[in-house]
Structures are given as structure tokens and as C-alpha cells.
Design a protein around this motif. Structure first.
Motif, PDB file in Angstrom:
ATOM      1  N   GLY A  57     -32.070 -39.113 -85.319  1.00 41.60           N
ATOM      2  CA  GLY A  57     -32.351 -37.727 -84.984  1.00 41.60           C
ATOM      3  C   GLY A  57     -33.140 -37.559 -83.705  1.00 41.60           C
ATOM      4  N   GLU A  58     -33.135 -38.606 -82.864  1.00 35.59           N
ATOM      5  CA  GLU A  58     -33.925 -38.574 -81.633  1.00 35.59           C
ATOM      6  C   GLU A  58     -33.142 -38.080 -80.428  1.00 35.59           C
ATOM      7  OE1 GLU A  58     -36.515 -42.519 -83.022  1.00 35.59           O
ATOM      8  OE2 GLU A  58     -35.097 -42.639 -81.348  1.00 35.59           O
ATOM      9  N   GLU A  59     -31.808 -38.168 -80.474  1.00 37.98           N
ATOM     10  CA  GLU A  59     -30.970 -37.781 -79.347  1.00 37.98           C
ATOM     11  C   GLU A  59     -29.738 -37.038 -79.841  1.00 37.98           C
ATOM     12  OE1 GLU A  59     -31.499 -38.094 -76.146  1.00 37.98           O
ATOM     13  OE2 GLU A  59     -33.358 -39.271 -76.277  1.00 37.98           O
ATOM     14  N   PRO A  60     -29.144 -36.177 -78.993  1.00 36.15           N
ATOM     15  CA  PRO A  60     -27.900 -35.503 -79.374  1.00 36.15           C
ATOM     16  C   PRO A  60     -26.725 -36.484 -79.327  1.00 36.15           C
ATOM     17  CG  PRO A  60     -28.475 -34.967 -77.117  1.00 36.15           C
ATOM     18  CD  PRO A  60     -29.637 -35.744 -77.672  1.00 36.15           C
ATOM     19  N   ASN A  61     -25.604 -36.076 -79.868  1.00 34.97           N
ATOM     20  CA  ASN A  61     -24.395 -36.901 -79.875  1.00 34.97           C
ATOM     21  C   ASN A  61     -23.760 -36.872 -78.491  1.00 34.97           C
ATOM     22  OD1 ASN A  61     -22.045 -38.271 -80.488  1.00 34.97           O
ATOM     23  ND2 ASN A  61     -21.768 -37.240 -82.445  1.00 34.97           N
ATOM     24  N   ARG A  62     -23.635 -38.045 -77.874  1.00 38.88           N
ATOM     25  CA  ARG A  62     -23.106 -38.123 -76.508  1.00 38.88           C
ATOM     26  C   ARG A  62     -21.575 -38.133 -76.470  1.00 38.88           C
ATOM     27  NH1 ARG A  62     -27.021 -40.934 -73.266  1.00 38.88           N
ATOM     28  NH2 ARG A  62     -25.441 -41.133 -71.627  1.00 38.88           N
ATOM     29  N   CYS A  63     -20.932 -38.391 -77.595  1.00 39.79           N
ATOM     30  CA  CYS A  63     -19.464 -38.367 -77.616  1.00 39.79           C
ATOM     31  C   CYS A  63     -18.985 -38.161 -79.044  1.00 39.79           C
ATOM     32  CB  CYS A  63     -18.883 -39.651 -77.032  1.00 39.79           C
ATOM     33  SG  CYS A  63     -17.086 -39.553 -76.774  1.00 39.79           S
ATOM     34  N   ASP A  64     -18.869 -36.907 -79.452  1.00 41.31           N
ATOM     35  CA  ASP A  64     -18.439 -36.634 -80.818  1.00 41.31           C
ATOM     36  C   ASP A  64     -16.918 -36.629 -80.917  1.00 41.31           C
ATOM     37  OD1 ASP A  64     -17.584 -34.203 -79.769  1.00 41.31           O
ATOM     38  OD2 ASP A  64     -19.259 -33.064 -80.598  1.00 41.31           O
ATOM     39  N   PRO A 108     -23.416 -53.569 -69.923  1.00 36.75           N
ATOM     40  CA  PRO A 108     -24.596 -52.712 -70.100  1.00 36.75           C
ATOM     41  C   PRO A 108     -24.263 -51.369 -70.744  1.00 36.75           C
ATOM     42  CG  PRO A 108     -24.582 -53.688 -67.906  1.00 36.75           C
ATOM     43  CD  PRO A 108     -23.235 -53.953 -68.508  1.00 36.75           C
ATOM     44  N   ALA A 109     -23.070 -50.838 -70.452  1.00 36.91           N
ATOM     45  CA  ALA A 109     -22.680 -49.549 -71.029  1.00 36.91           C
ATOM     46  C   ALA A 109     -22.431 -49.674 -72.527  1.00 36.91           C
ATOM     47  CB  ALA A 109     -21.426 -49.023 -70.326  1.00 36.91           C
ATOM     48  N   TYR A 110     -21.817 -50.781 -72.948  1.00 36.65           N
ATOM     49  CA  TYR A 110     -21.611 -51.002 -74.387  1.00 36.65           C
ATOM     50  C   TYR A 110     -22.958 -51.072 -75.117  1.00 36.65           C
ATOM     51  CZ  TYR A 110     -16.588 -51.967 -74.083  1.00 36.65           C
ATOM     52  OH  TYR A 110     -15.232 -51.864 -73.918  1.00 36.65           O
ATOM     53  N   GLU A 111     -23.913 -51.773 -74.537  1.00 40.50           N
ATOM     54  CA  GLU A 111     -25.235 -51.873 -75.155  1.00 40.50           C
ATOM     55  C   GLU A 111     -25.903 -50.508 -75.231  1.00 40.50           C
ATOM     56  OE1 GLU A 111     -27.299 -54.709 -72.797  1.00 40.50           O
ATOM     57  OE2 GLU A 111     -26.118 -56.419 -73.506  1.00 40.50           O
ATOM     58  N   ALA A 112     -25.781 -49.728 -74.157  1.00 40.05           N
ATOM     59  CA  ALA A 112     -26.419 -48.411 -74.101  1.00 40.05           C
ATOM     60  C   ALA A 112     -25.806 -47.447 -75.117  1.00 40.05           C
ATOM     61  CB  ALA A 112     -26.309 -47.836 -72.686  1.00 40.05           C
ATOM     62  N   GLU A 113     -24.487 -47.511 -75.321  1.00 39.09           N
ATOM     63  CA  GLU A 113     -23.886 -46.576 -76.263  1.00 39.09           C
ATOM     64  C   GLU A 113     -24.275 -46.898 -77.703  1.00 39.09           C
ATOM     65  OE1 GLU A 113     -19.641 -46.324 -76.293  1.00 39.09           O
ATOM     66  OE2 GLU A 113     -19.355 -48.403 -76.927  1.00 39.09           O
ATOM     67  N   LEU A 114     -24.445 -48.184 -78.015  1.00 36.56           N
ATOM     68  CA  LEU A 114     -24.889 -48.533 -79.367  1.00 36.56           C
ATOM     69  C   LEU A 114     -26.348 -48.135 -79.587  1.00 36.56           C
ATOM     70  CD1 LEU A 114     -23.135 -51.967 -79.898  1.00 36.56           C
ATOM     71  CD2 LEU A 114     -22.526 -49.752 -80.863  1.00 36.56           C
ATOM     72  N   ALA A 115     -27.166 -48.297 -78.546  1.00 36.08           N
ATOM     73  CA  ALA A 115     -28.558 -47.845 -78.636  1.00 36.08           C
ATOM     74  C   ALA A 115     -28.611 -46.332 -78.831  1.00 36.08           C
ATOM     75  CB  ALA A 115     -29.327 -48.244 -77.381  1.00 36.08           C
ATOM     76  N   ALA A 116     -27.703 -45.616 -78.143  1.00 37.17           N
ATOM     77  CA  ALA A 116     -27.661 -44.156 -78.290  1.00 37.17           C
ATOM     78  C   ALA A 116     -27.245 -43.763 -79.700  1.00 37.17           C
ATOM     79  CB  ALA A 116     -26.692 -43.570 -77.264  1.00 37.17           C
ATOM     80  N   PHE A 117     -26.346 -44.549 -80.319  1.00 40.78           N
ATOM     81  CA  PHE A 117     -25.940 -44.255 -81.690  1.00 40.78           C
ATOM     82  C   PHE A 117     -27.118 -44.399 -82.648  1.00 40.78           C
ATOM     83  CE2 PHE A 117     -24.038 -45.804 -85.771  1.00 40.78           C
ATOM     84  CZ  PHE A 117     -23.490 -44.590 -86.155  1.00 40.78           C
ATOM     85  N   VAL A 118     -27.922 -45.430 -82.447  1.00 41.63           N
ATOM     86  CA  VAL A 118     -29.111 -45.608 -83.284  1.00 41.63           C
ATOM     87  C   VAL A 118     -30.052 -44.418 -83.124  1.00 41.63           C
ATOM     88  CG1 VAL A 118     -31.161 -47.026 -83.676  1.00 41.63           C
ATOM     89  CG2 VAL A 118     -28.948 -48.121 -83.265  1.00 41.63           C
ATOM     90  N   GLN A 119     -30.244 -43.974 -81.881  1.00 43.13           N
ATOM     91  CA  GLN A 119     -31.101 -42.815 -81.639  1.00 43.13           C
ATOM     92  C   GLN A 119     -30.523 -41.558 -82.264  1.00 43.13           C
ATOM     93  OE1 GLN A 119     -31.154 -43.355 -77.311  1.00 43.13           O
ATOM     94  NE2 GLN A 119     -33.357 -43.715 -77.427  1.00 43.13           N
ATOM     95  N   LEU A 120     -29.191 -41.434 -82.239  1.00 44.67           N
ATOM     96  CA  LEU A 120     -28.534 -40.290 -82.864  1.00 44.67           C
ATOM     97  C   LEU A 120     -28.786 -40.285 -84.367  1.00 44.67           C
ATOM     98  CD1 LEU A 120     -26.472 -37.921 -82.883  1.00 44.67           C
ATOM     99  CD2 LEU A 120     -24.665 -39.657 -83.046  1.00 44.67           C
ATOM    100  N   VAL A 121     -28.641 -41.443 -85.001  1.00 45.95           N
ATOM    101  CA  VAL A 121     -28.849 -41.544 -86.448  1.00 45.95           C
ATOM    102  C   VAL A 121     -30.295 -41.210 -86.807  1.00 45.95           C
ATOM    103  CG1 VAL A 121     -28.867 -43.156 -88.392  1.00 45.95           C
ATOM    104  CG2 VAL A 121     -26.989 -43.214 -86.748  1.00 45.95           C
TER     105      VAL A 121
END
Length: 256
Positions: free
Chosen positions: A214-221, A199-212
């Protein structure tokens, strides 16, 4: 350089100097980079972070982390992995920073290659232990193994003056109690990181899409990834030279 957003699994590079060089390129290009430290997207670690930051545990005095694989990887993998600290425990080092909000200032690390001959042949270790000192004096112990036959075991314990909690302790944790009324052994222990953190792998990829988008900040730069990698480098240096290592001894990017 092409202006494309990048998702990169850890590590960014095999060693610290090339990691720094890669991040200088990212800075110069103004590019978007998210690094794959998937535990930042695990619900258990997220809950622990919230409890620490809220003060519910009181002043932290001790943190314990563990990552133990059920069986060693292939010798060919070990030869290029960077070693147990850089390849495996770097996730624990990232969680220490992310959950506590503190920085590691000093490490003392040791390792053993008493397992299979492949560890000695590749110059790696199969078991590791490190003591980390945080910038507020909190002590952290981090242990790891490639030879935990009971199953895949990843845990974090946070002990404060008011309370203590554990991440990764559930009915699939591969540990048995010797107490008469303790919990029974796990009937289906975790087999590996892909299963445990799916589930964490899925969530981090979803977060990357949101980052691209412009909907969310970068959670791990890149700088966050670098901080964990520098701790791993310090532990490897400490193990090899058998001494305490201050993080300030290692090269870093200029502060922003």
C-alpha cells in the motif's frame, strides 16, 4: 478469487477475448493485479516520458520504435508465442502510450516471413513494420525483427518541433556508423532482453512489493496491459487483411 495480489507477466492470455475475460474476473473479485511491462521501469524510457510531458521537445510529430532480437527463438516457442506483434512489439506499443500519454486510434501493419522456414511453418513472421496514428495526429513507426545478427537492439526516438531524443542509444547499441567521424561499433553489444533490462525487471518487482504494502500506486494494471494488447491485435488483423484497422473495431472493457 482467493484474494491474493497477483503479478503476471504479459500476456494475460493468448488472445483478446480471453484477456477480456480474465480482466472481468479481476474486476469482479476486486483483486490487485500488476502486469509485467518492464520497460516502464527503465530509466531511459522514464527520462523520455518526463521530457515529453514537460514540453521540452515541443509538439511531437514523429515517434519511431524498434525491437530486434539477435536470433529467432525455437520453433516450439514460435508456435505458441502469439506472433511477433503480440509477443514482441507489444512492449513498444505500451511505451508509445506510456511515454507520449496519447492513445493509438488507427494502425496499418505489414510483415515478412522471408527468413527461416520455421516462420512459415508456424504461421509467424520474422520482420514487422507498422504505422500507428495517435489521437492527436502524431505518427508512429514501429519495426521489429527476430533476425538482427548484430545484437539485441531496442530503441525509441521522439522528434518534436523543439528537440528530439533517443532511448536505447549507448555504447552497447549494435549499430555502426558509415560516417568518417561517426561512433565506432559496439565492442560488447547487448545479447538479449534479460541483460538489457535487468535493472528494470528488478525495479518492477520492487514496485509490486510496494504496491502490495500500500506504499505505491499500481504502475501497470490490467487495463494498461489490455490497451497495448489491443494495439498488437489490431496490427495482426491489419497484416492479415492488408488494410487499415481502427482500434474502435476491437472489443474493449467498458470505460470506468
Amino acid at each position: 478469487r482467493g484474494g491474493l495480489p497477483v503479478f503476471c507477466e504479459k500476456p494475460l492470455a493468448p488472445d483478446l477475448n480471453r484477456t477480456l475475460a480474465a480482466l472481468r474476473e479481476v474486476t469482479a473479485s476486486g483483486g490487485l493485479l500488476q502486469v509485467g511491462f518492464m520497460r516502464r521501469f527503465d530509466s531511459g524510457y522514464g527520462t523520455a516520458r518526463g521530457l515529453v510531458r514537460s514540453g521540452a521537445l515541443g509538439r511531437l510529430h514523429t515517434v519511431r520504435t524498434m525491437t530486434a532480437d539477435p536470433a529467432p527463438p525455437a520453433a516450439a516457442y514460435l508456435a505458441t508465442s502469439g506472433g511477433l506483434y503480440r509477443d514482441c512489439l507489444v512492449h513498444d506499443f505500451d511505451m508509445v502510450r506510456w511515454v507520449t500519454g496519447r492513445e493509438v486510434v488507427e494502425v496499418y501493419a505489414a510483415g515478412s516471413d522471408a527468413g527461416g522456414a520455421l516462420f512459415r511453418e508456424t504461421g509467424d513472421i520474422d520482420t514487422a513494420a507498422a504505422v500507428l496514428t495517435l489521437d492527436d495526429g502524431t505518427l508512429v513507426t514501429a519495426t521489429g525483427s527476430r533476425c538482427n545478427g548484430a545484437g539485441y537492439d531496442v530503441r525509441m526516438e521522439l522528434a518534436g518541433e523543439l528537440d528530439q531524443v533517443s532511448v536505447g542509444l549507448d555504447d552497447r547499441t549494435p549499430i555502426a556508423s558509415t560516417e568518417p567521424h561517426g561512433p565506432p561499433p559496439a565492442s560488447k553489444p547487448w545479447t538479449g532482453f534479460l541483460e538489457r533490462f535487468a535493472p528494470a525487471y528488478e525495479a518492477e518487482l520492487a514496485a509490486f512489493v510496494q504496491l502490495v504494502r500500500g506504499e505505491e500506486p499500481n504502475r501497470c494494471d490490467g487495463r494498461e496491459a489490455l490497451a497495448a494488447f489491443r494495439i498488437a491485435e489490431a496490427c495482426e488483423l491489419s497484416r492479415r487483411e492488408r488494410r487499415r484497422v481502427r482500434l474502435e473495431e476491437l472489443p474493449d472493457l467498458p470505460a470506468v
